[in-house]
Every structure is written in structure tokens, then in C-alpha cells.
Design a protein around this motif. Structure first.
Motif, PDB file in Angstrom:
ATOM      1  N   ARG A   1      -3.399   0.980   2.925  1.00  0.00           N
ATOM      2  CA  ARG A   1      -2.861  -0.181   2.623  1.00  0.00           C
ATOM      3  C   ARG A   1      -2.214   0.206   1.021  1.00  0.00           C
ATOM      4  NH1 ARG A   1      -6.813  -5.297   2.557  1.00  0.00           N
ATOM      5  NH2 ARG A   1      -4.894  -6.279   2.046  1.00  0.00           N
ATOM      6  N   GLY A   2      -3.110   0.997   0.168  1.00  0.00           N
ATOM      7  CA  GLY A   2      -2.415   1.485  -0.953  1.00  0.00           C
ATOM      8  C   GLY A   2      -1.420   2.400  -0.884  1.00  0.00           C
ATOM      9  N   ALA A   3      -1.411   3.322   0.030  1.00  0.00           N
ATOM     10  CA  ALA A   3      -0.734   4.453   0.099  1.00  0.00           C
ATOM     11  C   ALA A   3       0.651   3.927   0.570  1.00  0.00           C
ATOM     12  CB  ALA A   3      -1.190   5.510   1.365  1.00  0.00           C
ATOM     13  N   VAL A   4       0.584   2.829   1.561  1.00  0.00           N
ATOM     14  CA  VAL A   4       1.989   2.297   2.069  1.00  0.00           C
ATOM     15  C   VAL A   4       2.625   1.745   0.861  1.00  0.00           C
ATOM     16  CG1 VAL A   4       2.845   0.480   3.591  1.00  0.00           C
ATOM     17  CG2 VAL A   4       1.164   2.175   4.486  1.00  0.00           C
ATOM     18  N   ARG A   5       1.986   0.917   0.150  1.00  0.00           N
ATOM     19  CA  ARG A   5       2.466   0.231  -0.975  1.00  0.00           C
ATOM     20  C   ARG A   5       3.083   1.101  -1.910  1.00  0.00           C
ATOM     21  NH1 ARG A   5      -2.184  -3.158  -1.043  1.00  0.00           N
ATOM     22  NH2 ARG A   5      -3.321  -1.801  -2.406  1.00  0.00           N
ATOM     23  N   LEU A   6       2.567   2.166  -2.136  1.00  0.00           N
ATOM     24  CA  LEU A   6       2.951   3.469  -2.957  1.00  0.00           C
ATOM     25  C   LEU A   6       4.071   4.283  -2.428  1.00  0.00           C
ATOM     26  CD1 LEU A   6       2.596   5.122  -5.627  1.00  0.00           C
ATOM     27  CD2 LEU A   6       0.956   6.706  -4.141  1.00  0.00           C
ATOM     28  N   ILE A   7       4.245   4.432  -1.249  1.00  0.00           N
ATOM     29  CA  ILE A   7       5.316   5.107  -0.682  1.00  0.00           C
ATOM     30  C   ILE A   7       6.503   4.120  -1.058  1.00  0.00           C
ATOM     31  CG2 ILE A   7       6.449   5.865   1.565  1.00  0.00           C
ATOM     32  CD1 ILE A   7       3.471   6.516   2.365  1.00  0.00           C
ATOM     33  N   LYS A   8       6.340   2.866  -0.764  1.00  0.00           N
ATOM     34  CA  LYS A   8       7.466   2.046  -0.856  1.00  0.00           C
ATOM     35  C   LYS A   8       8.108   1.788  -2.352  1.00  0.00           C
ATOM     36  CE  LYS A   8       6.260  -0.760   3.494  1.00  0.00           C
ATOM     37  NZ  LYS A   8       5.951  -2.198   4.120  1.00  0.00           N
ATOM     38  N   LYS A   9       7.125   1.996  -3.057  1.00  0.00           N
ATOM     39  CA  LYS A   9       7.435   1.832  -4.532  1.00  0.00           C
ATOM     40  C   LYS A   9       8.270   3.345  -4.929  1.00  0.00           C
ATOM     41  CE  LYS A   9       5.599   1.163  -9.036  1.00  0.00           C
ATOM     42  NZ  LYS A   9       4.343   0.925  -9.880  1.00  0.00           N
ATOM     43  N   VAL A  10       7.537   4.441  -4.636  1.00  0.00           N
ATOM     44  CA  VAL A  10       8.101   5.653  -5.107  1.00  0.00           C
ATOM     45  C   VAL A  10       9.188   6.244  -4.430  1.00  0.00           C
ATOM     46  CG1 VAL A  10       7.120   7.963  -5.734  1.00  0.00           C
ATOM     47  CG2 VAL A  10       5.758   6.020  -6.067  1.00  0.00           C
ATOM     48  N   ALA A  11       8.971   6.239  -2.968  1.00  0.00           N
ATOM     49  CA  ALA A  11      10.090   6.736  -2.221  1.00  0.00           C
ATOM     50  C   ALA A  11      10.453   5.818  -0.837  1.00  0.00           C
ATOM     51  CB  ALA A  11       9.546   8.133  -1.683  1.00  0.00           C
ATOM     52  N   PRO A  12      11.274   4.661  -1.273  1.00  0.00           N
ATOM     53  CA  PRO A  12      11.343   3.741  -0.531  1.00  0.00           C
ATOM     54  C   PRO A  12      12.030   4.048   0.950  1.00  0.00           C
ATOM     55  CG  PRO A  12      12.761   3.288  -2.372  1.00  0.00           C
ATOM     56  CD  PRO A  12      11.746   4.431  -2.560  1.00  0.00           C
ATOM     57  N   LYS A  13      12.803   5.208   0.764  1.00  0.00           N
ATOM     58  CA  LYS A  13      13.689   5.636   1.786  1.00  0.00           C
ATOM     59  C   LYS A  13      12.774   6.278   3.054  1.00  0.00           C
ATOM     60  CE  LYS A  13      14.961  10.316   1.679  1.00  0.00           C
ATOM     61  NZ  LYS A  13      14.488  10.828   3.002  1.00  0.00           N
ATOM     62  N   ILE A  14      11.597   6.718   2.651  1.00  0.00           N
ATOM     63  CA  ILE A  14      10.692   7.142   3.759  1.00  0.00           C
ATOM     64  C   ILE A  14      10.084   6.097   4.874  1.00  0.00           C
ATOM     65  CG2 ILE A  14       8.396   8.314   4.244  1.00  0.00           C
ATOM     66  CD1 ILE A  14       8.728   9.607   1.375  1.00  0.00           C
ATOM     67  N   GLN A  15      10.182   6.457   6.008  1.00  0.00           N
ATOM     68  CA  GLN A  15       9.990   5.550   7.255  1.00  0.00           C
ATOM     69  C   GLN A  15       8.503   5.509   7.316  1.00  0.00           C
ATOM     70  OE1 GLN A  15      13.186   4.030   9.842  1.00  0.00           O
ATOM     71  NE2 GLN A  15      13.761   6.258   9.690  1.00  0.00           N
ATOM     72  N   ILE A  16       7.822   4.755   7.643  1.00  0.00           N
ATOM     73  CA  ILE A  16       6.504   4.743   7.813  1.00  0.00           C
ATOM     74  C   ILE A  16       5.919   4.568   9.406  1.00  0.00           C
ATOM     75  CG2 ILE A  16       4.002   3.445   7.329  1.00  0.00           C
ATOM     76  CD1 ILE A  16       5.431   2.905   4.737  1.00  0.00           C
ATOM     77  N   LYS A  17       4.979   5.215   9.638  1.00  0.00           N
ATOM     78  CA  LYS A  17       4.557   5.033  11.234  1.00  0.00           C
ATOM     79  C   LYS A  17       2.906   5.044  11.124  1.00  0.00           C
ATOM     80  CE  LYS A  17       4.046   8.868  13.771  1.00  0.00           C
ATOM     81  NZ  LYS A  17       4.409  10.200  14.413  1.00  0.00           N
ATOM     82  N   ILE A  18       2.229   4.170  11.620  1.00  0.00           N
ATOM     83  CA  ILE A  18       0.997   4.062  11.918  1.00  0.00           C
ATOM     84  C   ILE A  18       0.375   4.669  13.161  1.00  0.00           C
ATOM     85  CG2 ILE A  18      -0.894   2.565  11.851  1.00  0.00           C
ATOM     86  CD1 ILE A  18       0.238   2.671   9.087  1.00  0.00           C
ATOM     87  N   ASN A  19      -0.751   5.538  13.036  1.00  0.00           N
ATOM     88  CA  ASN A  19      -1.116   6.077  14.325  1.00  0.00           C
ATOM     89  C   ASN A  19      -2.599   5.606  14.574  1.00  0.00           C
ATOM     90  OD1 ASN A  19       1.024   7.714  14.730  1.00  0.00           O
ATOM     91  ND2 ASN A  19       0.301   9.388  13.548  1.00  0.00           N
ATOM     92  N   THR A  20      -2.969   4.690  15.842  1.00  0.00           N
ATOM     93  CA  THR A  20      -4.079   4.235  15.916  1.00  0.00           C
ATOM     94  C   THR A  20      -4.742   4.908  17.291  1.00  0.00           C
ATOM     95  OG1 THR A  20      -3.499   2.180  15.021  1.00  0.00           O
ATOM     96  CG2 THR A  20      -5.156   2.078  16.677  1.00  0.00           C
ATOM     97  N   VAL A  21      -6.012   5.410  17.302  1.00  0.00           N
ATOM     98  CA  VAL A  21      -6.619   5.906  18.222  1.00  0.00           C
ATOM     99  C   VAL A  21      -7.572   4.844  18.620  1.00  0.00           C
ATOM    100  CG1 VAL A  21      -8.213   7.706  19.262  1.00  0.00           C
ATOM    101  CG2 VAL A  21      -6.444   8.084  17.387  1.00  0.00           C
ATOM    102  N   VAL A  22      -7.492   4.331  20.062  1.00  0.00           N
ATOM    103  CA  VAL A  22      -8.051   3.238  20.639  1.00  0.00           C
ATOM    104  C   VAL A  22      -9.357   3.719  21.260  1.00  0.00           C
ATOM    105  CG1 VAL A  22      -8.289   1.323  21.985  1.00  0.00           C
ATOM    106  CG2 VAL A  22      -5.996   2.090  20.917  1.00  0.00           C
ATOM    107  N   THR A  23     -10.607   3.240  20.809  1.00  0.00           N
ATOM    108  CA  THR A  23     -11.829   3.809  21.288  1.00  0.00           C
ATOM    109  C   THR A  23     -12.867   2.783  21.568  1.00  0.00           C
ATOM    110  OG1 THR A  23     -12.917   3.630  19.051  1.00  0.00           O
ATOM    111  CG2 THR A  23     -11.749   5.735  19.657  1.00  0.00           C
ATOM    112  N   ARG A  24     -13.903   3.029  22.120  1.00  0.00           N
ATOM    113  CA  ARG A  24     -15.033   1.807  22.445  1.00  0.00           C
ATOM    114  C   ARG A  24     -15.183   1.032  21.215  1.00  0.00           C
ATOM    115  NH1 ARG A  24     -20.224   1.627  21.578  1.00  0.00           N
ATOM    116  NH2 ARG A  24     -20.313   3.973  20.792  1.00  0.00           N
ATOM    117  N   LEU A  25     -15.084   1.303  19.967  1.00  0.00           N
ATOM    118  CA  LEU A  25     -15.417   0.624  18.717  1.00  0.00           C
ATOM    119  C   LEU A  25     -14.451  -0.062  18.285  1.00  0.00           C
ATOM    120  CD1 LEU A  25     -17.123   3.326  16.415  1.00  0.00           C
ATOM    121  CD2 LEU A  25     -18.408   1.694  18.108  1.00  0.00           C
ATOM    122  N   ASN A  26     -13.060  -0.051  18.957  1.00  0.00           N
ATOM    123  CA  ASN A  26     -11.865  -0.922  18.475  1.00  0.00           C
ATOM    124  C   ASN A  26     -11.154  -1.493  19.610  1.00  0.00           C
ATOM    125  OD1 ASN A  26     -10.596   1.489  19.181  1.00  0.00           O
ATOM    126  ND2 ASN A  26      -9.382   1.554  17.283  1.00  0.00           N
TER     127      ASN A  26
END
Length: 294
Positions: free
Chosen positions: A148-173
Motif C-alpha cells: 500500500r505504501g509502495a503504490v502511494r509512493l509511485i503515484k507521488k514520485v512517478a505518477p505516469k507509471i501504471q500499476i498492476k497487482i498480481n494475486t496468486v489464489v491458493t488454499r489460504l485465500n
């Protein structure tokens, strides 16, 4: 279908370069293992040769990944070089180093050359992430807060960078509702993967595996967030991947790769015998607005 059956100029493709085996996390299901290969990412000239041959071969996008790519000291220079060659650029990271150096300096100095940053986030629950091994040296439970902190930092320092989130779905989630955290992060893309067991690589995580029905239940629960879903079949042979030595590999050759490195071989020679299905690449949403392609 093999690379020889289609034209790289007709189907723009991306390559995942697993630059190094090293990582500060200990994810239990990790499939990016290369028998501790000492890669070439520390050698700027050899690494540039790899990128140049990819470009000349028709590759349009390069994903720098690992291991943890931010542990490679030449990463910024290679991102800039890839951009100068006209490729779209992406980093796939666990996000840990983005909230401190070298990540902060990378964003400040090379942010203008980065089109995408993908970060791993499997859960909004820190305890689940810790149980999965998404933790610095396997010891801390701050991954969710850090992303969450990294996303905020990217949007502040280099807002042109587009963000992707990768989620691996397992037995725990697979039963989890991740709306709150995805809606907070507002990534341009959210990719969700069914945990894939690669023989000889991550067989120790078999107990975390889920069925396709369980995976679809997770996907359907989040349908309003438009996740890009990849089950085991769709993932298989739909990625062009390079190991730390600059050699193309597939699942069958990951730990016993016999191919020549792009450092010495031509692009065509380096692809010899590779199992890659371009139709699956397209079906899994591999082509989208990458940005930054010349």
C-alpha cells in the motif's frame, strides 16, 4: 503452436526476463527458481546484448522480474536502455524495496523510463501473506502495509507509471474478499493466477493448491473489479521467459536448460525447441495498451 508458426511482427509479444535467482522473500509457492544460477545482470554489456537481440527479434515489451529484480544493481540502466530501444518496460517486484532504497532512488532517477510496475499481493490480511511466505527473509508480516505504501509512493514520485497487482489464489485465500484493498490501490490491471505446481520447482506447495472451481469462485466474487484471470491451462506455454543467463526456457527446461544464451546466439537459435503457444498468449490478455512502444 511454436514460434516458427507465427510472425513476431504480426503478434506483438512480451518477454519475462527472470534476471536473477536471488530474492529477499521466501514465498512457499515460488516457481521462479533456477538452481542459484549466477546470472548476467551484473554485466551491463552482456545484458544490453540480450535486450538488443530481443528488440531485433520483434519483442515489444520487456518485463524485468526475478527473483527480486531490484536486487540487480544495473536494473535502472537496463530499463533506460530498453526504453531507448523502443520497448515498453515493466518491473515485477514483491514491492519491499520500493519503500526504501534502492527502490526510492530507482523511481526518482529512472521512473520516466518505466511504463509498468507489477507488485505481488495475495491477500488483504497480513497474516495470510506471512503464512504464504511473502515476508522479508520470511520473518516479518508487513507485506500488505508495504505494498500500500509502495503504490502511494509511485503515484507521488512517478505518477505516469501504471500499476498492476498480481494475486496468486491458493488454499489460504480463495475464500477471501479483496475488494477493499484492490479498490484502495486502484491498479490499472489486476491479474489473478490459480496456483500452478511446476514439477521439480515448487512441488512442496502442493498442499496450497486449489481446484479450478475454487479459482473460478474467487474470480466471480470479484467480477466487478474486472480481474484478468489465468488458470493453470491458460498459463501453460503462454509466456516467453528468459532465465538469469539470458536463455529462453519453458516449464520442461527450467532446471535443465540446454539452450544457448542470447549473449552468444541469434534470436532464432535461442528459441530452438521452445514450447510457446501465441494463441494462449493472446487469450490470457497478453496484448493490451502497454504504452511506450516505438
Amino acid at each position: 503452436m511454436t514460434p516458427a508458426a507465427f510472425s513476431f511482427s504480426e503478434i506483438p509479444v512480451a518477454v519475462n526476463w527472470h534476471m536473477l535467482d536471488a530474492c529477499n522473500y521466501r514465498c512457499k509457492f515460488c516457481f521462479a527458481k533456477f538452481n542459484n544460477l549466477k546470472g548476467i545482470c551484473h554485466d551491463i554489456q552482456k545484458s544490453r546484448t540480450v535486450l538488443l537481440k530481443l528488440k531485433e527479434g520483434g519483442v515489444k515489451k520487456i518485463n524485468f522480474t526475478g527473483g527480486e529484480p531490484l536486487l540487480c544493481p544495473t536494473l535502472g540502466e537496463l530499463i533506460k536502455y530498453a526504453k531507448e530501444l523502443g520497448m515498453a518496460t515493466s518491473i515485477v517486484t514483491n514491492g519491499y524495496y520500493l519503500t526504501e532504497n534502492p527502490g526510492k532512488e530507482l523511481l526518482k532517477e529512472y521512473g520516466e523510463y518505466i511504463d509498468w510496475i507489477g507488485m505481488s499481493l495475495d491477500s488483504g490480511n497480513p497474516e495470510v501473506e506471512l503464512a504464504l511466505g511473502r515476508a522479508h527473509l520470511g520473518q516479518d508480516g508487513g507485506h500488505v502495509k508495504r505494498v500500500r505504501g509502495a503504490v502511494r509512493l509511485i503515484k507521488k514520485v512517478a505518477p505516469k507509471i501504471q500499476i498492476k497487482i498480481n494475486t496468486v489464489v491458493t488454499r489460504l485465500n480463495w475464500k477471501e474478499d479483496m475488494h477493499w484493498v484492490i479498490e484502495e490501490l486502484t491498479p490499472e490491471r489486476w491479474k489473478v493466477f490459480q496456483l500452478k505446481i511446476v514439477p521439480g520447482v515448487n512441488e512442496g506447495s502442493t498442499s496450497l493448491a486449489i481446484t479450478e472451481e475454487q479459482f473460478r469462485e474467487f474470480v466471480n466474487r470479484h467480477a466487478d473489479l474486472n480481474p484478468i484471470a489465468e488458470d493453470n491451462d491458460l498459463m501453460t506455454h503462454s509466456y516467453l521467459m528468459i532465465d538469469p543467463l539470458g536463455r529462453f526456457y519453458d516449464e520442461e527446461s527450467q532446471l535443465s536448460n540446454w539452450r544457448n544464451s542470447l549473449v552468444e546466439a541469434t534470436f532464432k537459435e535461442a528459441l530452438r525447441g521452445l514450447k510457446f503457444n501465441p494463441l494462449k498468449f493472446v487469450q490470457r490478455g497478453g496484448i493490451y495498451d502497454w504504452g511506450g512502444v516505438k
